[in-house]
Design a protein around this motif. Sequence first.
Motif, PDB file in Angstrom:
ATOM      1  N   ALA A  73       0.987  -1.140  -0.038  1.00  0.00           N
ATOM      2  CA  ALA A  73      -0.283   0.121  -0.325  1.00  0.00           C
ATOM      3  C   ALA A  73       0.620   0.949  -0.239  1.00  0.00           C
ATOM      4  N   GLY A  74       0.767   2.083  -0.596  1.00  0.00           N
ATOM      5  CA  GLY A  74       1.060   3.252  -0.959  1.00  0.00           C
ATOM      6  C   GLY A  74       1.764   3.445  -2.184  1.00  0.00           C
ATOM      7  N   GLY A  75       2.234   2.576  -3.232  1.00  0.00           N
ATOM      8  CA  GLY A  75       2.759   2.601  -4.261  1.00  0.00           C
ATOM      9  C   GLY A  75       3.668   3.580  -4.503  1.00  0.00           C
ATOM     10  N   GLN A  76       3.488   4.708  -5.192  1.00  0.00           N
ATOM     11  CA  GLN A  76       4.314   5.436  -5.626  1.00  0.00           C
ATOM     12  C   GLN A  76       5.762   5.887  -4.400  1.00  0.00           C
ATOM     13  N   TYR A  77       4.900   6.498  -3.612  1.00  0.00           N
ATOM     14  CA  TYR A  77       5.608   6.497  -2.260  1.00  0.00           C
ATOM     15  C   TYR A  77       6.591   5.805  -1.555  1.00  0.00           C
ATOM     16  N   VAL A  78       6.242   4.178  -1.606  1.00  0.00           N
ATOM     17  CA  VAL A  78       7.425   3.717  -1.468  1.00  0.00           C
ATOM     18  C   VAL A  78       8.797   3.218  -2.609  1.00  0.00           C
ATOM     19  N   ILE A  88      13.010  12.235  -0.233  1.00  0.00           N
ATOM     20  CA  ILE A  88      12.187  12.448  -1.258  1.00  0.00           C
ATOM     21  C   ILE A  88      10.807  11.537  -1.815  1.00  0.00           C
ATOM     22  N   ALA A  89      10.315  10.823  -0.986  1.00  0.00           N
ATOM     23  CA  ALA A  89       9.486   9.964  -0.534  1.00  0.00           C
ATOM     24  C   ALA A  89       8.054  11.067   0.376  1.00  0.00           C
ATOM     25  N   PHE A  90       9.004  11.896   1.655  1.00  0.00           N
ATOM     26  CA  PHE A  90       7.573  12.784   2.254  1.00  0.00           C
ATOM     27  C   PHE A  90       7.513  13.433   0.864  1.00  0.00           C
ATOM     28  N   LEU A  91       8.239  14.557   0.077  1.00  0.00           N
ATOM     29  CA  LEU A  91       7.789  15.356  -0.811  1.00  0.00           C
ATOM     30  C   LEU A  91       6.535  15.166  -1.927  1.00  0.00           C
ATOM     31  N   TYR A  92       7.035  13.563  -1.862  1.00  0.00           N
ATOM     32  CA  TYR A  92       5.919  13.456  -2.861  1.00  0.00           C
ATOM     33  C   TYR A  92       4.548  13.237  -1.861  1.00  0.00           C
ATOM     34  N   GLY A  93       4.882  12.692  -0.858  1.00  0.00           N
ATOM     35  CA  GLY A  93       3.036  12.161  -0.275  1.00  0.00           C
ATOM     36  C   GLY A  93       2.691  13.612   0.364  1.00  0.00           C
ATOM     37  N   VAL A 333      -1.785   6.410   0.078  1.00  0.00           N
ATOM     38  CA  VAL A 333      -0.410   6.688   0.598  1.00  0.00           C
ATOM     39  C   VAL A 333      -0.421   7.136   2.090  1.00  0.00           C
ATOM     40  N   TYR A 334      -1.587   8.584   2.225  1.00  0.00           N
ATOM     41  CA  TYR A 334      -1.717   8.689   3.891  1.00  0.00           C
ATOM     42  C   TYR A 334      -1.367   8.288   4.646  1.00  0.00           C
ATOM     43  N   TYR A 335      -2.213   6.616   4.540  1.00  0.00           N
ATOM     44  CA  TYR A 335      -2.048   5.584   5.892  1.00  0.00           C
ATOM     45  C   TYR A 335      -0.437   5.179   5.462  1.00  0.00           C
ATOM     46  N   THR A 336       0.133   4.712   4.014  1.00  0.00           N
ATOM     47  CA  THR A 336       1.448   4.185   4.701  1.00  0.00           C
ATOM     48  C   THR A 336       2.550   5.075   4.877  1.00  0.00           C
ATOM     49  N   MET A 337       2.169   6.525   4.915  1.00  0.00           N
ATOM     50  CA  MET A 337       2.774   7.270   5.771  1.00  0.00           C
ATOM     51  C   MET A 337       2.784   8.015   6.829  1.00  0.00           C
ATOM     52  N   ALA A 338       2.377   7.943   7.402  1.00  0.00           N
ATOM     53  CA  ALA A 338       1.344   7.916   9.413  1.00  0.00           C
ATOM     54  C   ALA A 338       2.613   6.370   9.387  1.00  0.00           C
ATOM     55  N   LYS A 339       2.132   5.096   9.036  1.00  0.00           N
ATOM     56  CA  LYS A 339       3.079   4.045   9.534  1.00  0.00           C
ATOM     57  C   LYS A 339       4.492   4.430   9.534  1.00  0.00           C
ATOM     58  N   ASP A 340       5.082   5.452   8.629  1.00  0.00           N
ATOM     59  CA  ASP A 340       6.311   5.691   9.206  1.00  0.00           C
ATOM     60  C   ASP A 340       6.518   6.877   9.543  1.00  0.00           C
ATOM     61  N   GLY A 341       5.011   6.884  10.348  1.00  0.00           N
ATOM     62  CA  GLY A 341       6.117   8.649  11.687  1.00  0.00           C
ATOM     63  C   GLY A 341       6.073   9.805  10.856  1.00  0.00           C
ATOM     64  N   LEU A 342       5.787   9.778   9.490  1.00  0.00           N
ATOM     65  CA  LEU A 342       5.866  10.904   8.417  1.00  0.00           C
ATOM     66  C   LEU A 342       4.246  11.902   7.924  1.00  0.00           C
ATOM     67  N   LEU A 389       7.157  16.301 -13.006  1.00  0.00           N
ATOM     68  CA  LEU A 389       8.325  16.393 -11.566  1.00  0.00           C
ATOM     69  C   LEU A 389       8.090  14.562 -10.684  1.00  0.00           C
ATOM     70  N   PHE A 390       7.199  14.063 -10.218  1.00  0.00           N
ATOM     71  CA  PHE A 390       7.503  13.298  -9.594  1.00  0.00           C
ATOM     72  C   PHE A 390       7.695  12.222 -10.092  1.00  0.00           C
ATOM     73  N   TYR A 391       6.576  11.824 -11.467  1.00  0.00           N
ATOM     74  CA  TYR A 391       6.934  10.280 -12.348  1.00  0.00           C
ATOM     75  C   TYR A 391       8.227  10.963 -13.281  1.00  0.00           C
ATOM     76  N   MET A 392       8.795  11.543 -13.502  1.00  0.00           N
ATOM     77  CA  MET A 392      10.026  10.780 -13.779  1.00  0.00           C
ATOM     78  C   MET A 392      11.359  11.116 -12.539  1.00  0.00           C
ATOM     79  N   LEU A 393      11.353  11.700 -11.514  1.00  0.00           N
ATOM     80  CA  LEU A 393      12.210  11.035 -10.257  1.00  0.00           C
ATOM     81  C   LEU A 393      11.833   9.285 -10.218  1.00  0.00           C
ATOM     82  N   THR A 394      10.345   9.116 -10.391  1.00  0.00           N
ATOM     83  CA  THR A 394      10.348   7.890 -10.414  1.00  0.00           C
ATOM     84  C   THR A 394      10.724   7.346 -11.400  1.00  0.00           C
ATOM     85  N   ILE A 395      11.221   7.015 -12.205  1.00  0.00           N
ATOM     86  CA  ILE A 395      10.939   6.619 -13.431  1.00  0.00           C
ATOM     87  C   ILE A 395      12.660   6.383 -12.847  1.00  0.00           C
TER      88      ILE A 395
END
Length: 468
Positions: A73-78, A88-93, A333-342, A389-395
């Motif tokens: 769960a969280g996809g692109q953030y993960v 970087i993951a947090f800035l996306y989230g 996405v917010y669920y996965t960020m919360a699990k990371d404490g972010l 911008l974030f699609y590029m970073l992910t690829i």
Amino acid sequence: MSETKFKPVLGLWDATMIVAGSMIGSGIFIVGADIVRNVGSSGWLIGVWLITGFMTITAAVSYGELSGMFPKAGGQYVYLKESYNSLIAFLYGWSFFAVIQTGTIAAVGVAFSKFTAYLIPGVSEDLVLLDLGFLTISPAQVLSIATIVLLTYINSRGVEGGKAIQTTLTVTKLVSLFGLIIAGLIMMNPDVWSANWTNAWDLHKLNVDGSIETYTTIAAIGAIAAAMVGSIFSSDAWNNVTFIAGEIKNPQRNIGLALFLGTLIVTIIYVTANLMYTAVLPLNEIATAEKDRVAVAASHVIFGNIGTFIIAVMIMISTFGCNNGLILAGARVYYTMAKDGLFFKQAGQLNRFAVPQWALWFQCVLASLWCLSGKYGDLLDMVSFVVVLFYMLTIIGIFILRKQRPEAPRPYKAFGYPVLPLVYILMGLTFCTLLIVYKPKFTWPGLIITLIGIPIYYLAMQKKKQKD
């Protein structure tokens, strides 16, 4: 007692419907007018959609590799966290929450209201329901917020309800769109088609008064980038299926396949729909369609007076289904960020229906605030820039992971690697650069909102350390 895990209840068909349904909102019915004003010709109108379709499918099949490696769960953030780091993951989230997802939900909600006004004039965006001096609120804004609240409630009661709405409405809008395209091509006007496709690749600005302005070479490239804002916005949200990986059966296989099938289906529909527009409407009528409602003008030619209502109903179904997919997926996405404490701790909790209810309602509040801005085009510009911008970073992350983790299991490998991912990165970089130059008014705010996430990240990390 609350469930502690997501339930994998979505199959390949459901996942494909989430991809297609989240992509098709109101854009295909509207943005053609702005594209034609920028490029001035039928060839470049279709060219813009083909370039966007190529970029979208390329990105989607590239994401297939990442979804197979990290079916969480969280996809692109993960993916960004695994490729780069938690910042970087947090800035996306953060930008996903602040602009990308909530802004898109608002834009689609506003579009739903605009077309509902065809059937119920009392909810028009031109009426004033409440004047607060610094802010005027229209019935259309209230209706768009009401639909977001309703869909949030349905999705807070479990993924099954959202799944049923998504599949039903996506099938309905796919069949309706194919029907509209076929009817338009049957009713095509040979004279209109011939006029539109004479000098089809003559790139120029087409003004509302019918006058033409020629471009310098550099300005022409900028015009294509400006035109692509609408097509990219219309083709966005295909990655939403990656956010709900925890609820998909056999995610290593099904997410990659759903990404490819969903983006391919939508690209075919978008290109053929615009071909249909050029078969029934002269270019200047596409460019000057009232409030940019190209599909309404085309449907009026095809079906007569009832055509307006046919399109209004189609767009209501389309946008309602689109927002259902966006709302369903975004909260993960917010669920996965919360699990990371972010993110807020409450966002990382599942209710008794095994969905992140608190995250859903928090998303609802910000999307509703965006609705009050009522600016579809402004949101569109801000979202398109940050998204690419974030699609590029992910690829780029695919290249990083291939080097850093060559032995990691990859059930599915990016098609055309390294050529196609590199082509996407170059095209995305060109698009973002040209957008900053030619449409700075709303690209900079999106970038600034993203960068505001940096101090928020370090504050969150500091709090996390104190708790640990």
